[in-house]
Design a protein around this motif. Structure first.
Motif, PDB file in Angstrom:
ATOM      1  N   LYS A 199     -46.641 -80.500   3.179  1.00 17.24           N
ATOM      2  CA  LYS A 199     -47.277 -81.242   2.091  1.00 17.24           C
ATOM      3  C   LYS A 199     -46.859 -82.698   2.242  1.00 17.24           C
ATOM      4  CE  LYS A 199     -48.057 -77.676  -1.386  1.00 17.24           C
ATOM      5  NZ  LYS A 199     -49.515 -77.842  -1.460  1.00 17.24           N
ATOM      6  N   TYR A 200     -47.838 -83.599   2.135  1.00 19.34           N
ATOM      7  CA  TYR A 200     -47.549 -85.024   2.273  1.00 19.34           C
ATOM      8  C   TYR A 200     -46.925 -85.562   0.989  1.00 19.34           C
ATOM      9  CZ  TYR A 200     -50.496 -84.983   6.449  1.00 19.34           C
ATOM     10  OH  TYR A 200     -51.015 -84.718   7.686  1.00 19.34           O
ATOM     11  N   GLU A 201     -45.794 -86.247   1.154  1.00 19.11           N
ATOM     12  CA  GLU A 201     -45.081 -86.796   0.004  1.00 19.11           C
ATOM     13  C   GLU A 201     -45.149 -88.325   0.007  1.00 19.11           C
ATOM     14  OE1 GLU A 201     -40.829 -86.122  -2.137  1.00 19.11           O
ATOM     15  OE2 GLU A 201     -40.745 -86.673  -0.026  1.00 19.11           O
ATOM     16  N   VAL A 202     -45.415 -88.865  -1.178  1.00 19.00           N
ATOM     17  CA  VAL A 202     -45.366 -90.304  -1.395  1.00 19.00           C
ATOM     18  C   VAL A 202     -44.379 -90.560  -2.529  1.00 19.00           C
ATOM     19  CG1 VAL A 202     -46.677 -92.316  -2.190  1.00 19.00           C
ATOM     20  CG2 VAL A 202     -47.680 -90.763  -0.525  1.00 19.00           C
ATOM     21  N   PHE A 203     -43.693 -91.689  -2.474  1.00 21.91           N
ATOM     22  CA  PHE A 203     -42.703 -92.010  -3.496  1.00 21.91           C
ATOM     23  C   PHE A 203     -43.324 -92.873  -4.585  1.00 21.91           C
ATOM     24  CE2 PHE A 203     -40.275 -90.652   0.084  1.00 21.91           C
ATOM     25  CZ  PHE A 203     -39.250 -89.913  -0.493  1.00 21.91           C
ATOM     26  N   ALA A 204     -43.289 -92.344  -5.800  1.00 24.13           N
ATOM     27  CA  ALA A 204     -43.877 -93.048  -6.941  1.00 24.13           C
ATOM     28  C   ALA A 204     -43.046 -94.251  -7.353  1.00 24.13           C
ATOM     29  CB  ALA A 204     -44.016 -92.089  -8.126  1.00 24.13           C
ATOM     30  N   ASP A 205     -41.732 -94.191  -7.113  1.00 31.01           N
ATOM     31  CA  ASP A 205     -40.826 -95.231  -7.599  1.00 31.01           C
ATOM     32  C   ASP A 205     -40.252 -96.095  -6.470  1.00 31.01           C
ATOM     33  OD1 ASP A 205     -39.234 -93.290  -6.438  1.00 31.01           O
ATOM     34  OD2 ASP A 205     -37.879 -93.060  -8.137  1.00 31.01           O
ATOM     35  N   ARG A 206     -40.924 -96.100  -5.301  1.00 30.50           N
ATOM     36  CA  ARG A 206     -40.439 -96.899  -4.179  1.00 30.50           C
ATOM     37  C   ARG A 206     -41.567 -97.732  -3.585  1.00 30.50           C
ATOM     38  NH1 ARG A 206     -35.815 -95.127  -1.470  1.00 30.50           N
ATOM     39  NH2 ARG A 206     -36.029 -97.073  -0.317  1.00 30.50           N
ATOM     40  N   ASN A 207     -41.209 -98.903  -3.078  1.00 28.04           N
ATOM     41  CA  ASN A 207     -42.155 -99.753  -2.359  1.00 28.04           C
ATOM     42  C   ASN A 207     -42.143 -99.422  -0.871  1.00 28.04           C
ATOM     43  OD1 ASN A 207     -43.597-101.600  -4.097  1.00 28.04           O
ATOM     44  ND2 ASN A 207     -41.607-102.510  -4.614  1.00 28.04           N
TER      45      ASN A 207
ATOM     46  N   VAL B 236     -45.611 -98.162 -11.763  1.00 24.71           N
ATOM     47  CA  VAL B 236     -45.538 -96.863 -11.091  1.00 24.71           C
ATOM     48  C   VAL B 236     -46.864 -96.125 -11.233  1.00 24.71           C
ATOM     49  CG1 VAL B 236     -44.452 -94.577 -11.098  1.00 24.71           C
ATOM     50  CG2 VAL B 236     -43.033 -96.622 -11.346  1.00 24.71           C
ATOM     51  N   LEU B 237     -47.411 -96.128 -12.438  1.00 23.66           N
ATOM     52  CA  LEU B 237     -48.697 -95.457 -12.669  1.00 23.66           C
ATOM     53  C   LEU B 237     -49.804 -96.081 -11.825  1.00 23.66           C
ATOM     54  CD1 LEU B 237     -50.449 -93.414 -14.236  1.00 23.66           C
ATOM     55  CD2 LEU B 237     -50.755 -95.187 -15.992  1.00 23.66           C
ATOM     56  N   GLU B 238     -49.860 -97.397 -11.786  1.00 20.73           N
ATOM     57  CA  GLU B 238     -50.880 -98.091 -10.984  1.00 20.73           C
ATOM     58  C   GLU B 238     -50.735 -97.739  -9.506  1.00 20.73           C
ATOM     59  OE1 GLU B 238     -52.473-102.646 -10.036  1.00 20.73           O
ATOM     60  OE2 GLU B 238     -50.668-102.334 -11.232  1.00 20.73           O
ATOM     61  N   HIS B 239     -49.501 -97.727  -9.021  1.00 17.46           N
ATOM     62  CA  HIS B 239     -49.160 -97.364  -7.640  1.00 17.46           C
ATOM     63  C   HIS B 239     -49.678 -95.955  -7.319  1.00 17.46           C
ATOM     64  CE1 HIS B 239     -46.488 -97.134  -4.096  1.00 17.46           C
ATOM     65  NE2 HIS B 239     -45.908 -96.053  -4.602  1.00 17.46           N
ATOM     66  N   VAL B 240     -49.409 -95.020  -8.218  1.00 17.83           N
ATOM     67  CA  VAL B 240     -49.809 -93.622  -8.020  1.00 17.83           C
ATOM     68  C   VAL B 240     -51.326 -93.464  -8.084  1.00 17.83           C
ATOM     69  CG1 VAL B 240     -49.716 -91.312  -9.054  1.00 17.83           C
ATOM     70  CG2 VAL B 240     -47.609 -92.649  -8.788  1.00 17.83           C
ATOM     71  N   LEU B 241     -51.973 -94.096  -9.064  1.00 19.91           N
ATOM     72  CA  LEU B 241     -53.421 -93.960  -9.219  1.00 19.91           C
ATOM     73  C   LEU B 241     -54.182 -94.546  -8.033  1.00 19.91           C
ATOM     74  CD1 LEU B 241     -53.986 -94.622 -13.032  1.00 19.91           C
ATOM     75  CD2 LEU B 241     -54.328 -92.471 -11.789  1.00 19.91           C
TER      76      LEU B 241
ATOM     77  N   THR C 116     -47.948 -84.689  -3.009  1.00 20.52           N
ATOM     78  CA  THR C 116     -46.892 -84.673  -4.012  1.00 20.52           C
ATOM     79  C   THR C 116     -46.288 -86.064  -4.127  1.00 20.52           C
ATOM     80  OG1 THR C 116     -44.803 -83.615  -4.678  1.00 20.52           O
ATOM     81  CG2 THR C 116     -45.177 -83.880  -2.306  1.00 20.52           C
ATOM     82  N   PHE C 117     -45.922 -86.436  -5.351  1.00 18.68           N
ATOM     83  CA  PHE C 117     -45.311 -87.740  -5.621  1.00 18.68           C
ATOM     84  C   PHE C 117     -43.888 -87.532  -6.121  1.00 18.68           C
ATOM     85  CE2 PHE C 117     -49.796 -88.649  -5.881  1.00 18.68           C
ATOM     86  CZ  PHE C 117     -49.924 -89.923  -5.360  1.00 18.68           C
ATOM     87  N   CYS C 118     -42.953 -88.287  -5.545  1.00 20.52           N
ATOM     88  CA  CYS C 118     -41.550 -88.153  -5.922  1.00 20.52           C
ATOM     89  C   CYS C 118     -41.101 -89.288  -6.842  1.00 20.52           C
ATOM     90  CB  CYS C 118     -40.663 -88.158  -4.675  1.00 20.52           C
ATOM     91  SG  CYS C 118     -38.890 -88.113  -5.052  1.00 20.52           S
ATOM     92  N   VAL C 119     -40.390 -88.906  -7.889  1.00 20.37           N
ATOM     93  CA  VAL C 119     -39.605 -89.846  -8.682  1.00 20.37           C
ATOM     94  C   VAL C 119     -38.150 -89.420  -8.518  1.00 20.37           C
ATOM     95  CG1 VAL C 119     -39.074 -90.740 -10.971  1.00 20.37           C
ATOM     96  CG2 VAL C 119     -41.449 -90.223 -10.361  1.00 20.37           C
ATOM     97  N   HIS C 120     -37.308 -90.306  -8.026  1.00 20.60           N
ATOM     98  CA  HIS C 120     -35.910 -89.954  -7.813  1.00 20.60           C
ATOM     99  C   HIS C 120     -35.221 -89.685  -9.151  1.00 20.60           C
ATOM    100  CE1 HIS C 120     -36.770 -91.953  -3.947  1.00 20.60           C
ATOM    101  NE2 HIS C 120     -35.877 -91.110  -3.476  1.00 20.60           N
TER     102      HIS C 120
END
Length: 243
Positions: A156-164, A187-192, A214-218
């Motif tokens: 599953k491809y993971e992207v970080f919601a709280d990282r640049n 964070v919401l804008e980044h994810v959307l 999937t989106f990660c928030v640490h």
């Protein structure tokens, strides 16, 4: 449309009971960078209670640096460490009749196998037997993605919601002030943008193609609870179910 929000948990922050209602999968530290039987048991119990998918979060064996430093370790020692972490985790999981949904490597190990073919190959050889019915969370367009697919590992491809992100889709180093995204609206804008357009805006202000399952928030991000709650509420408004 369904979207998965995951958190790294069981890392000593003790905010899991606040995070679990707003996430759909979790990555539980299993002794490499943090964790012991007690923390693993407690976190698994919470995940089961909240019907959150359970993942193991192995790391370099380096609690001193919280697994966020690339360390010198032999291949045999690293493989033995990863497997002992997973054996401990699966033992504790079985005691609560839990199911392993995925494995997600932590910190410096995660970043290293994304770009290093030899290390990625070693990692896959260490975890393949545990992934027969589970997923591996990987970054998009990474070395570990390619090695996993060649070995018939489900990903599953993971992207970080709280990282640049850098232009090459590596994460901005935590050494820099702009590594983290802490503003919940940003964070919401980044994810959307990623969900709706398949694009991430990198720190040089270019837009790069990216895929996310999937989106990660640490879990140790200072306002992690605020971020996951805000995502949960606002993604639903956009017609996205967190599941």
């Amino acid at each position: 449309m369904k979207i998965d929000i995951n958190c790294d948990v069981g890392e000593g922050v003790d905010n899991e009971y606040l995070l679990m209602p707003f996430i759909s999968s979790c990555n539980i530290a299993c002794g490499g960078h943090f964790g012991d039987k007690n923390s693993i048991d407690k976190t698994i119990e919470l995940a089961i209670k909240h019907k959150v998918k359970i993942g193991a979060h192995p790391s370099f064996p380096d609690q001193e640096n919280f697994g966020r430093k690339l360390i010198q370790i032999s291949n045999d020692a690293l493989k033995k460490s990863i497997q002992s972490q997973l054996e401990l985790f699966l033992e504790r999981l079985s005691l609560q009749n839990g199911k392993l949904h995925h494995i997600k490597p932590h910190g410096a190990l995660y970043n290293a196998i994304a770009i290093d073919n030899k290390l990625a190959t070693l990692f896959i050889s260490s975890v393949a037997k545990y992934l027969k019915n589970s997923y591996l969370y990987v970054p998009y367009n990474s070395v570990i993605e390619n090695v996993a697919l060649k070995n018939a590992i489900k990903i599953k491809y993971e992207v970080f919601a709280d990282r640049n992100y850098n232009a090459d889709l590596t994460l901005v180093s935590r050494k820099y002030k702009n590594a983290l995204i802490l503003n919940k609206e940003e964070v919401l804008e980044h994810v959307l943008n990623i969900i709706q357009k398949g694009l991430v805006t990198t720190i040089d202000n270019t837009k790069s193609k990216i895929k996310a399952d999937t989106f990660c928030v640490h879990g140790d991000t200072e306002n992690a609870v605020e971020i996951v709650k805000y995502l949960y509420q606002n993604l639903e408004k956009e017609g996205l179910n967190i599941d």
